[in-house]
Design a protein around this motif. Structure first.
Motif, PDB file in Angstrom:
ATOM      1  N   PRO A 150      70.868   7.416  32.502  1.00 50.11           N
ATOM      2  CA  PRO A 150      69.820   8.386  32.345  1.00 50.11           C
ATOM      3  C   PRO A 150      67.840   7.976  32.128  1.00 50.11           C
ATOM      4  CG  PRO A 150      71.490   7.867  30.399  1.00 50.11           C
ATOM      5  CD  PRO A 150      71.758   6.502  30.782  1.00 50.11           C
ATOM      6  N   HIS A 151      68.126   9.082  33.210  1.00 53.26           N
ATOM      7  CA  HIS A 151      66.252   8.260  33.048  1.00 53.26           C
ATOM      8  C   HIS A 151      65.586   9.618  33.220  1.00 53.26           C
ATOM      9  CE1 HIS A 151      67.991   9.229  36.649  1.00 53.26           C
ATOM     10  NE2 HIS A 151      66.532   9.500  37.413  1.00 53.26           N
ATOM     11  N   SER A 152      64.274   9.454  32.917  1.00 52.36           N
ATOM     12  CA  SER A 152      63.173  11.043  32.648  1.00 52.36           C
ATOM     13  C   SER A 152      62.004  10.485  33.225  1.00 52.36           C
ATOM     14  CB  SER A 152      63.409  11.182  31.334  1.00 52.36           C
ATOM     15  OG  SER A 152      64.388  11.378  30.531  1.00 52.36           O
ATOM     16  N   GLY A 153      60.948  11.525  33.293  1.00 49.27           N
ATOM     17  CA  GLY A 153      59.957  11.603  34.200  1.00 49.27           C
ATOM     18  C   GLY A 153      59.175  12.477  34.263  1.00 49.27           C
ATOM     19  N   PHE A 154      57.548  12.660  34.868  1.00 53.86           N
ATOM     20  CA  PHE A 154      56.993  13.339  34.617  1.00 53.86           C
ATOM     21  C   PHE A 154      55.259  13.187  35.238  1.00 53.86           C
ATOM     22  CE2 PHE A 154      56.133  10.992  30.530  1.00 53.86           C
ATOM     23  CZ  PHE A 154      54.250  10.519  31.126  1.00 53.86           C
ATOM     24  N   GLY A 155      54.763  14.334  35.202  1.00 56.09           N
ATOM     25  CA  GLY A 155      53.755  14.291  35.923  1.00 56.09           C
ATOM     26  C   GLY A 155      52.733  14.818  35.830  1.00 56.09           C
ATOM     27  N   GLN A 214      55.018  11.238  26.591  1.00 51.67           N
ATOM     28  CA  GLN A 214      54.126  12.156  26.904  1.00 51.67           C
ATOM     29  C   GLN A 214      53.094  12.857  25.786  1.00 51.67           C
ATOM     30  OE1 GLN A 214      55.526  15.449  29.200  1.00 51.67           O
ATOM     31  NE2 GLN A 214      58.105  14.417  29.157  1.00 51.67           N
ATOM     32  N   GLU A 215      52.982  12.569  24.934  1.00 48.64           N
ATOM     33  CA  GLU A 215      52.175  13.666  23.571  1.00 48.64           C
ATOM     34  C   GLU A 215      51.442  11.643  23.639  1.00 48.64           C
ATOM     35  OE1 GLU A 215      54.669  15.081  20.583  1.00 48.64           O
ATOM     36  OE2 GLU A 215      55.755  13.241  19.903  1.00 48.64           O
ATOM     37  N   GLN A 216      52.296  10.717  23.232  1.00 52.15           N
ATOM     38  CA  GLN A 216      51.000   9.388  23.349  1.00 52.15           C
ATOM     39  C   GLN A 216      50.527   9.576  24.258  1.00 52.15           C
ATOM     40  OE1 GLN A 216      54.219   7.029  22.204  1.00 52.15           O
ATOM     41  NE2 GLN A 216      55.227   7.902  20.507  1.00 52.15           N
ATOM     42  N   TYR A 217      50.651   9.507  25.255  1.00 52.40           N
ATOM     43  CA  TYR A 217      49.582   9.045  26.394  1.00 52.40           C
ATOM     44  C   TYR A 217      48.587  10.093  26.059  1.00 52.40           C
ATOM     45  CZ  TYR A 217      48.644  10.286  31.388  1.00 52.40           C
ATOM     46  OH  TYR A 217      47.139  10.133  32.196  1.00 52.40           O
ATOM     47  N   VAL A 218      48.901  11.159  26.396  1.00 49.88           N
ATOM     48  CA  VAL A 218      47.997  12.694  26.234  1.00 49.88           C
ATOM     49  C   VAL A 218      47.271  12.170  24.972  1.00 49.88           C
ATOM     50  CG1 VAL A 218      47.223  14.988  26.049  1.00 49.88           C
ATOM     51  CG2 VAL A 218      49.150  14.493  27.115  1.00 49.88           C
TER      52      VAL A 218
END
Length: 431
Positions: free
Chosen positions: A395-400, A239-243
């Protein structure tokens, strides 16, 4: 003669070219007229000298009205005084269409007037700049995820259930059954991740939330990645790399637009991973120390709370491990605690609030089934989703990430209504 667009002018210095454009503004001084032109790709000044073009063309230049369309034949010259760096020395003008009584003049207009004329307000320099930055954030999004092995997947917009389990949905009829406009594609993206590993979606979402704040829209766009075999800590790093990537891309590719908006670039230049983290527990203590005496453990954070936390950092900040009771059913419980989940909200600096919500997802079948029941959801509507934790669960993760809030923060504009071409607000469905 070559017909070009304004953004191509640096490649044609010293050449005579033809440009199709609209007149954004003009001024004249004796025997010289200055035309401010736009063509969608940018803005440029065209200089009309009476001695060069003659009486007839000079008269056209002085009489043409705001937002009239025209073809300009001119020489591209270097102009160090211009932020763009170039201007046009006019040789000929061909008027295509004359605009009479254009409603948005250079004077000040109220917000409601401008929103009623949103179809025309988009032509202004400021709105043009915001839309270009929005486009860059979208381009950089595709760039980041494709570089990192993600596959673009499109979840449905019409759904039969709510991933968030709320009542803030737009209901419609789907032939002989009820359907809803999607408020998130997440559940479908989890299914896609079980097939393709790492996926992301980009599409419209709808919230029937009766809010009038500067952070809310009824229809907005979300980027929603889901990642198999990725746990909470790794998801935060992605997430932080993307932003950081989209912010730095905007700085690199939209310098004129950011300058036009008066954005403080120094605040964006420091946006680089890693981002600071604060737990929900520590955030509650911090807020109480700051004088928020009415907040207690278990409360969700509102805009004033998020702003107070963000003001302690000059970077986006993750608030992690929220209480189970205020988060959706699908979030994975903390391995050492049963009262918080493995989740995080990313709060943007400068009062722009939450731009990302994410979590590790539950992958245990019995726990998922229990959580669906605890939230009072109809199990039959989630049978397909339960299959994901029944057949080869991992195990899996995600965000919006909310596109409009992110664009508002990067652009420095006050309200998210300026970051989408045609905003849908509580009191606005026109134009």
């Amino acid at each position: 003669m070559k017909t070009i667009m304004i953004h191509e002018m640096p490649n044609h210095a010293g050449e005579t070219v033809r440009i199709g454009a609209w007149l954004a503004n003009k001024r004249s001084s004796g025997k010289i007229a200055f035309l401010q032109l736009r063509d969608g790709s940018g803005f440029v000044q065209a200089v009309v000298v009476k001695e060069v073009v003659g009486e007839e063309i000079f008269a056209k230049a002085k009489s043409i009205t705001q937002e009239s369309s025209l073809y300009i034949t001119a020489e591209v010259t270097v102009d160090d005084r211009s932020t763009f760096g170039y201007e046009l020395q006019v040789k000929d003008i061909e008027i295509i269409s004359v605009a009479i009584d254009y409603p948005i003049t250079p004077k000040e207009h109220g917000t409601e007037f401008l929103m009623d004329h949103r179809h025309l307000w988009l032509r202004s320099r400021k709105q043009h700049a915001v839309m270009k930055i929005r486009d860059e954030v979208i381009r950089a999004t595709y760039d980041f995820f494709h570089m990192n092995g993600f596959v673009k997947v499109d979840p449905p917009i019409l759904t039969g259930s709510s991933p968030e389990g709320t009542s803030e949905l737009f209901k419609t009829k789907y032939f002989d059954e009820d359907a809803f406009l999607s408020q998130s594609g997440q559940l479908y993206m989890e299914a896609a991740a079980m097939a393709l590993g790492k996926v992301f979606s980009f599409g419209p979402t709808f919230r029937a939330e009766k809010s009038k704040t500067r952070r809310h829209l009824i229809e907005f766009w979300m980027i929603e990645p889901e990642m198999a075999f990725v746990q909470h800590a790794e998801s935060l790093e992605i997430q932080e790399q993307y932003v950081a990537h989209v912010v730095q891309s905007a700085l690199k590719n939209c310098p004129l637009e950011l300058e036009r908006l008066g954005r403080d670039l120094s605040k964006l230049e420091k946006i680089k991973a890693p981002f600071p983290r604060i737990s929900y527990d520590d955030a509650i203590k911090f807020l109480i120390e700051k004088g928020f005496d009415d907040i207690v453990w278990g409360d969700d954070f509102g805009a004033p709370h998020e702003t107070a936390i963000a003001e302690s950092y000059d970077m986006p900040v993750f608030i992690t491990h929220y209480p189970v009771g205020i988060k959706p059913f699908y979030m994975q419980l903390h391995p050492d605690r049963d009262d918080v989940v493995l989740c995080a909200d990313l709060i943007a600096p400068e009062g722009y609030g939450e731009i990302i919500g994410g979590s590790e997802r539950i992958h245990d079948y019995e726990l998922m089934k229990k959580r669906i029941q605890e939230h009072g959801l109809e199990e039959s509507a989630y049978e397909w989703y339960l299959d994901l934790s029944k057949y080869g669960a991992v195990p899996h993760s995600g965000f919006g990430l909310g596109l409009e809030r992110t664009v508002a923060w990067i652009s420095g504009v006050e309200h998210v209504r300026e970051t989408i071409p045609f905003p849908r607000l509580l009191n606005r469905l026109y134009p």
